[in-house]
Design an enzyme around this catalytic site. Sequence first.
Site, mmCIF file in Angstrom:
data_model
loop_
_atom_site.group_PDB
_atom_site.id
_atom_site.type_symbol
_atom_site.label_atom_id
_atom_site.label_comp_id
_atom_site.label_asym_id
_atom_site.label_seq_id
_atom_site.Cartn_x
_atom_site.Cartn_y
_atom_site.Cartn_z
ATOM 1 N N GLY A 1 -10.529 -8.340 68.316
ATOM 2 C CA GLY A 1 -11.115 -9.229 67.320
ATOM 3 C C GLY A 1 -12.106 -8.477 66.445
ATOM 4 O O GLY A 1 -11.901 -7.317 66.119
ATOM 5 N N ARG B 1 -3.900 -1.763 64.935
ATOM 6 C CA ARG B 1 -2.755 -2.428 65.562
ATOM 7 C C ARG B 1 -1.440 -1.700 65.251
ATOM 8 O O ARG B 1 -0.545 -1.639 66.100
ATOM 9 C CB ARG B 1 -2.662 -3.875 65.091
ATOM 10 C CG ARG B 1 -3.662 -4.768 65.776
ATOM 11 C CD ARG B 1 -3.556 -6.196 65.305
ATOM 12 N NE ARG B 1 -4.270 -7.084 66.207
ATOM 13 C CZ ARG B 1 -4.435 -8.371 66.014
ATOM 14 N NH1 ARG B 1 -3.949 -8.944 64.931
ATOM 15 N NH2 ARG B 1 -5.085 -9.097 66.895
ATOM 16 N N GLY C 1 -7.939 -13.327 70.407
ATOM 17 C CA GLY C 1 -7.757 -14.500 71.277
ATOM 18 C C GLY C 1 -7.021 -14.142 72.561
ATOM 19 O O GLY C 1 -7.363 -14.618 73.649
ATOM 20 N N LYS D 1 -19.623 -18.788 68.381
ATOM 21 C CA LYS D 1 -19.587 -20.070 69.085
ATOM 22 C C LYS D 1 -19.441 -19.889 70.595
ATOM 23 O O LYS D 1 -18.584 -19.155 71.060
ATOM 24 C CB LYS D 1 -18.418 -20.910 68.562
ATOM 25 C CG LYS D 1 -18.710 -21.582 67.232
ATOM 26 C CD LYS D 1 -17.601 -22.548 66.848
ATOM 27 C CE LYS D 1 -17.584 -23.818 67.674
ATOM 28 N NZ LYS D 1 -18.756 -24.681 67.468
HETATM 29 C C1 3PG Z 1 -4.686 -12.559 65.913
HETATM 30 O O1 3PG Z 1 -4.983 -11.782 65.016
HETATM 31 O O2 3PG Z 1 -5.531 -13.215 66.555
HETATM 32 C C2 3PG Z 1 -3.245 -12.668 66.302
HETATM 33 O O3 3PG Z 1 -2.442 -11.907 65.466
HETATM 34 C C3 3PG Z 1 -2.795 -14.096 66.345
HETATM 35 O O4 3PG Z 1 -2.945 -14.708 65.095
HETATM 36 P P1 3PG Z 1 -3.284 -16.249 65.013
HETATM 37 O O5 3PG Z 1 -4.666 -16.417 65.573
HETATM 38 O O6 3PG Z 1 -3.184 -16.614 63.548
HETATM 39 O O7 3PG Z 1 -2.259 -16.978 65.848
#
Ligand code: 3PG
Length: 436
Positions: free
Chosen positions: A387, A39, A410, A201
Site C-alpha cells: 500500500g 509491482r 489490502g 483509519k
Molecule cells: C490494490 O491496489 O489494492 C489491488 O490492486 C486491488 O485493487 P482494488 O482495491 O481496486 O480492488
Amino acid sequence: MSFNKQTIRDIDVGGKTVLVRADYNVPLSSTGKITDDYRIKQSLPTIKYLLEKKAKVIIISHLGRPDGKIDKKFSLRPVADELRHLLAPNEVKFVHDCVGNDVKETASKIKNGEVLLLENLRFHKEEEDDDDIFAKQLAELADIFVQDGFGVVHRAHASTEAITKFIPSVSGLLLEKEVDTITNVMEIPKRPLVTIIGGAKIADKIELINRFIEISDFVSIGGAMANTFLKAINLDIGHSVYDKGEINLAKDILDKAHEKSTKQPFTFFLPQDAVVAKNISSLSKTRIVDWSSHVVADIENYPKKPSVDNFKIEADEMILDIGPFSSSFIAGAMQLAGTVIWNGTMGVTETPGLHGPVGPFARGTEIIVESMLGEFGNRPFSLVGGGDTVGYLESRKIIDSFDHVSTGGGASLELMAGRKLPGVEALMDKKEKARI
Ligand code: 3PG
Ligand code: MG
C-alpha cells in the site's frame, strides 16, 4: 505452515499457453507515466520462468477502478511498454481488449517466448461480478491459469476465483513468496517482535491491530490513526485529523493492550510528542509539541523545565508526524527486536522536502526506517506491508533494503490478520492430483 497450493514448479508448462493474472494496478501520473513499477518488477520471476520453459505467456490484470466501462486513462498500454523494456529481447504484444474475437485471434498466434498483455479486465463489469461466462472466455485462451497477482487475491473476482472452475489453476512465484513469507512471520516470528502501524483509519486495520497486540512484544501506533487514540485518552490535539466515530474502538483497543501488559512483558506505545504545523506544505512552519514533557521540544533550554507552550497543541495546529522522542523510543525498541513488521507511515510523508524527498513530516518515519535497517547496530528481519508505505520507500529508493516488502495493500493486511484469501483458496492444493 508452508504454502499448500501447487505452483508453476509442480507442473509441466513446456509448450503450453499459460494465462497469468498479475496485479499491474500501478500508480500513473496525470500524463500516464508509471510512477512506481515495483509491482511490475516483482512479476518478472514468474514470467521469465515460464519463458525459459518455452511456454506462451498471456497476462491479464486490472488497473484502477474504471467500474466496468472503457476509460482510456486506465489502459494497461503503459504497462506493456514497461514490460517490453524489462523483458527485452523477448517480444511483448498488447491487445485492446481482454475477451472477444480479436483477442482470441491474437492469442492463438503468439509464439514460444512471446508475451501478450491484454487490456484492463475491469473495462468489463463482469470481472468484479465474478461472472462465470466472462471467466470461461478468459480460460478458453489458455491451457493453464497462473495466479500471481498477490495484491488482488483478497477479491473474489472473475480473474481470481470464477476462472479456476474452468482451467487447471496454480500459483505463480510471487504469490507463493508473499503468502509463505507473511504467514511464516506472523506465525513463527523470531522474537522479540516489534510491530509498527500507521495510516488513517483504525476501522480499516482493526483486525490487524488486534492480531498485532496478540502476537507482538511491542506495538506502536503512528499516522493519523494515532490522533484518534490520543483523543481517546483526552489529549487536546488541536485541529488534527481524527475519527470521532472511532473513539470507542480506540478505547477498547487500549483496554485490550493494557490487559495484556498486566499479564506479560508487553508495550503498547502511543506517540508522546509530535511535529505540528498550521498547514501541510513543504514550507510549513513546524514545531515539536511534547505533551509528556520530556524537554526535547525545548532543546535550547535543556536541562531547564520547558515552557508550557511546548506541552500544548494550539487550536489551529495539526499533528503531522510523530516527534523525535517517540521515533527514538521506537527505534530503541527495535534494537532488541528479532523481527519488525511495519504497515503505514508515521506522518504525512508525501509532502516533499524543499531539497529532496524527505519532507517536514517524514522525519519520524525516517528514523524508524534507519533503525529497522540496522543503522544503530541491530538489524531485525523486516516485513513491510504494501500500500502507501511502498510508495514512500520507492520515492526513497530503499525498497530493496528490506527483507520483504509486500506488493499487496489490502491483501497483505488481510493475510496478516489471518484471513483466508479467495484467490489463493481457489487454486489446486499440493496434494490434489495434477490435472495437467
Ligand atoms: C490494490 O491496489 O489494492 C489491488 O490492486 C486491488 O485493487 P482494488 O482495491 O481496486 O480492488
Ligand atoms: Mg486497494
